[in-house]
Design a protein around this motif. Structure first.
Motif, PDB file in Angstrom:
ATOM      1  N   ILE A  29      11.727  -8.602  -1.478  1.00  0.00           N
ATOM      2  CA  ILE A  29      11.483  -7.219  -1.870  1.00  0.00           C
ATOM      3  C   ILE A  29      10.000  -6.972  -2.112  1.00  0.00           C
ATOM      4  N   GLY A  30       9.311  -7.934  -2.742  1.00  0.00           N
ATOM      5  CA  GLY A  30       7.900  -7.749  -3.040  1.00  0.00           C
ATOM      6  C   GLY A  30       7.061  -7.591  -1.791  1.00  0.00           C
ATOM      7  N   GLU A  31       7.276  -8.467  -0.828  1.00  0.00           N
ATOM      8  CA  GLU A  31       6.537  -8.368   0.440  1.00  0.00           C
ATOM      9  C   GLU A  31       6.859  -7.057   1.153  1.00  0.00           C
ATOM     10  N   ALA A  32       8.135  -6.727   1.252  1.00  0.00           N
ATOM     11  CA  ALA A  32       8.530  -5.492   1.932  1.00  0.00           C
ATOM     12  C   ALA A  32       7.936  -4.271   1.252  1.00  0.00           C
ATOM     13  N   THR A  33       7.888  -4.291  -0.077  1.00  0.00           N
ATOM     14  CA  THR A  33       7.332  -3.168  -0.823  1.00  0.00           C
ATOM     15  C   THR A  33       5.836  -3.027  -0.577  1.00  0.00           C
ATOM     16  N   ALA A  34       5.125  -4.148  -0.610  1.00  0.00           N
ATOM     17  CA  ALA A  34       3.689  -4.098  -0.351  1.00  0.00           C
ATOM     18  C   ALA A  34       3.409  -3.541   1.042  1.00  0.00           C
ATOM     19  N   ARG A  35       4.154  -4.011   2.024  1.00  0.00           N
ATOM     20  CA  ARG A  35       3.935  -3.530   3.391  1.00  0.00           C
ATOM     21  C   ARG A  35       4.253  -2.035   3.517  1.00  0.00           C
ATOM     22  N   ALA A  36       5.351  -1.596   2.908  1.00  0.00           N
ATOM     23  CA  ALA A  36       5.750  -0.190   3.018  1.00  0.00           C
ATOM     24  C   ALA A  36       4.760   0.729   2.308  1.00  0.00           C
ATOM     25  N   LEU A  37       4.276   0.313   1.152  1.00  0.00           N
ATOM     26  CA  LEU A  37       3.302   1.126   0.435  1.00  0.00           C
ATOM     27  C   LEU A  37       1.988   1.206   1.197  1.00  0.00           C
ATOM     28  N   ALA A  50      -1.802 -14.543   3.948  1.00  0.00           N
ATOM     29  CA  ALA A  50      -1.295 -14.213   5.281  1.00  0.00           C
ATOM     30  C   ALA A  50      -0.722 -12.797   5.320  1.00  0.00           C
ATOM     31  N   ILE A  51      -0.002 -12.414   4.270  1.00  0.00           N
ATOM     32  CA  ILE A  51       0.576 -11.067   4.213  1.00  0.00           C
ATOM     33  C   ILE A  51      -0.529 -10.021   4.122  1.00  0.00           C
ATOM     34  N   ALA A  52      -1.517 -10.265   3.263  1.00  0.00           N
ATOM     35  CA  ALA A  52      -2.630  -9.324   3.127  1.00  0.00           C
ATOM     36  C   ALA A  52      -3.388  -9.179   4.441  1.00  0.00           C
ATOM     37  N   ASP A  53      -3.620 -10.288   5.121  1.00  0.00           N
ATOM     38  CA  ASP A  53      -4.286 -10.228   6.428  1.00  0.00           C
ATOM     39  C   ASP A  53      -3.468  -9.399   7.411  1.00  0.00           C
ATOM     40  N   SER A  54      -2.147  -9.590   7.397  1.00  0.00           N
ATOM     41  CA  SER A  54      -1.273  -8.851   8.301  1.00  0.00           C
ATOM     42  C   SER A  54      -1.310  -7.356   8.004  1.00  0.00           C
ATOM     43  N   ILE A  55      -1.307  -7.019   6.724  1.00  0.00           N
ATOM     44  CA  ILE A  55      -1.375  -5.605   6.337  1.00  0.00           C
ATOM     45  C   ILE A  55      -2.675  -4.980   6.830  1.00  0.00           C
ATOM     46  N   ARG A  56      -3.779  -5.683   6.637  1.00  0.00           N
ATOM     47  CA  ARG A  56      -5.069  -5.146   7.081  1.00  0.00           C
ATOM     48  C   ARG A  56      -5.130  -5.042   8.601  1.00  0.00           C
ATOM     49  N   ALA A  57      -4.549  -6.022   9.291  1.00  0.00           N
ATOM     50  CA  ALA A  57      -4.530  -5.982  10.753  1.00  0.00           C
ATOM     51  C   ALA A  57      -3.758  -4.767  11.271  1.00  0.00           C
ATOM     52  N   ASP A  58      -2.790  -4.326  10.497  1.00  0.00           N
ATOM     53  CA  ASP A  58      -1.998  -3.154  10.867  1.00  0.00           C
ATOM     54  C   ASP A  58      -2.628  -1.850  10.377  1.00  0.00           C
ATOM     55  N   GLY A  59      -3.835  -1.928   9.825  1.00  0.00           N
ATOM     56  CA  GLY A  59      -4.539  -0.730   9.388  1.00  0.00           C
ATOM     57  C   GLY A  59      -4.377  -0.377   7.933  1.00  0.00           C
ATOM     58  N   GLY A  60      -3.690  -1.213   7.174  1.00  0.00           N
ATOM     59  CA  GLY A  60      -3.500  -0.946   5.751  1.00  0.00           C
ATOM     60  C   GLY A  60      -4.599  -1.544   4.908  1.00  0.00           C
ATOM     61  N   SER A  61      -4.494  -1.333   3.601  1.00  0.00           N
ATOM     62  CA  SER A  61      -5.496  -1.798   2.646  1.00  0.00           C
ATOM     63  C   SER A  61      -4.819  -2.697   1.629  1.00  0.00           C
ATOM     64  N   ALA A  62      -5.320  -3.932   1.496  1.00  0.00           N
ATOM     65  CA  ALA A  62      -4.663  -4.890   0.609  1.00  0.00           C
ATOM     66  C   ALA A  62      -5.626  -5.972   0.171  1.00  0.00           C
ATOM     67  N   ASP A  63      -5.395  -6.510  -1.008  1.00  0.00           N
ATOM     68  CA  ASP A  63      -6.008  -7.761  -1.436  1.00  0.00           C
ATOM     69  C   ASP A  63      -4.975  -8.515  -2.261  1.00  0.00           C
ATOM     70  N   HIS A  64      -5.317  -9.719  -2.689  1.00  0.00           N
ATOM     71  CA  HIS A  64      -4.322 -10.530  -3.377  1.00  0.00           C
ATOM     72  C   HIS A  64      -4.977 -11.394  -4.437  1.00  0.00           C
ATOM     73  N   THR A  65      -4.151 -11.803  -5.413  1.00  0.00           N
ATOM     74  CA  THR A  65      -4.597 -12.664  -6.503  1.00  0.00           C
ATOM     75  C   THR A  65      -3.456 -13.609  -6.864  1.00  0.00           C
ATOM     76  N   GLU A  66      -3.773 -14.859  -7.103  1.00  0.00           N
ATOM     77  CA  GLU A  66      -2.755 -15.805  -7.560  1.00  0.00           C
ATOM     78  C   GLU A  66      -2.170 -15.325  -8.884  1.00  0.00           C
ATOM     79  N   LEU A  67      -0.876 -15.476  -9.045  1.00  0.00           N
ATOM     80  CA  LEU A  67      -0.215 -14.937 -10.230  1.00  0.00           C
ATOM     81  C   LEU A  67       0.986 -15.776 -10.615  1.00  0.00           C
TER      82      LEU A  67
END
Length: 245
Positions: A18-26, A45-62
């Protein structure tokens, strides 16, 4: 279709399901997403994929079980972007078993991730939202936060707690929106650990009833995209087949 101005949205448990799907959809909807989870390589990898698709994302260990880790996650996003508009408290675990088995380590894990994890998010983000004069928590509960089935007592208790915490935020902070999303079986990595016999049964049920993650991420996007004066209190998402089993 309701539209929304771009927001800074933090998502816990964003490395899968759900978390990955939500990030991608948003991100598709124009929001900037900040992904948090323990699996940093997967987040990257997910953040890179989002940016490659034209979205805006970054990530932090949590690690949501650590207050310091959650504060660092929230504070880093705030420092980078100047505000925190939405925190999606999604991280969760579900190692089920009958109470008679006394699997206290599993009980502790569910309490630490499912309850303390949400409270840590509230402790870290609520003061910033209050200072901004606006903000939005989206807390993931479950249909098992509305009822208890055999083997789900502790898990259900944690998800009832998520709903109680959410209502407390709402009643104490009129400027902060709170949405609870309560899914039933969803395609995810949640079915892990617990009593092997119980979890085999759960997996069998999930094979019959599990919804695609998009069914839940779409509900979260709907809540996030509402106008500021609209607070979507709760959305319950289940398969139409649930009532037949």
């Amino acid at each position: 279709m309701t539209t929304s101005t771009p927001k800074i949205v933090l998502v816990t448990g964003a490395s899968s399901g759900i978390g990955e799907a939500t990030a991608r959809a948003l991100a598709v909807g124009g929001h900037h997403v900040v992904l948090g989870a323990r699996r940093v390589d997967r987040l990257a990898a997910i953040a890179d994929s989002i940016r490659a698709d034209g979205g805006s994302a970054d990530h932090t260990e949590l690690d949501v079980t650590s207050l310091d880790s959650v504060k660092a996650f929230v504070d880093t996003a705030h420092e980078r972007h100047g505000r925190i508009d939405v925190l999606v408290n999604n991280a969760g675990v579900m190692p089920l078993s009958p109470l008679i088995m006394g699997r206290t380590a599993d009980w502790d894990q569910m309490i630490d991730v499912n309850v303390r994890g949400v409270l840590h998010g509230v402790a870290a983000a609520l003061p910033l939202m209050k200072t901004q004069g606006a903000g939005h928590f989206v807390n993931i509960s479950s249909t098992l936060g509305h009822e208890v089935s055999p083997t789900t007592a502790v898990y259900s208790a944690t998800k009832y707690a998520v709903r109680a915490i959410s209502e407390g935020i709402r009643k104490e902070n009129s400027e902060v929106r709170v949405s609870v999303v309560s899914p039933s079986f969803v395609e995810s990595e949640l079915i892990q650990g617990g009593d092997p016999g119980t979890m085999a049964w759960v997996q069998g049920m999930a094979d019959k009833l599990a919804l695609p993650t998009a069914a839940v991420s779409d509900a979260i996007v709907y809540a996030v995209n509402q106008p500021d004066q609209v607070d979507v209190g709760e959305i319950v998402v289940r398969s139409v087949l649930d009532a037949a089993v």
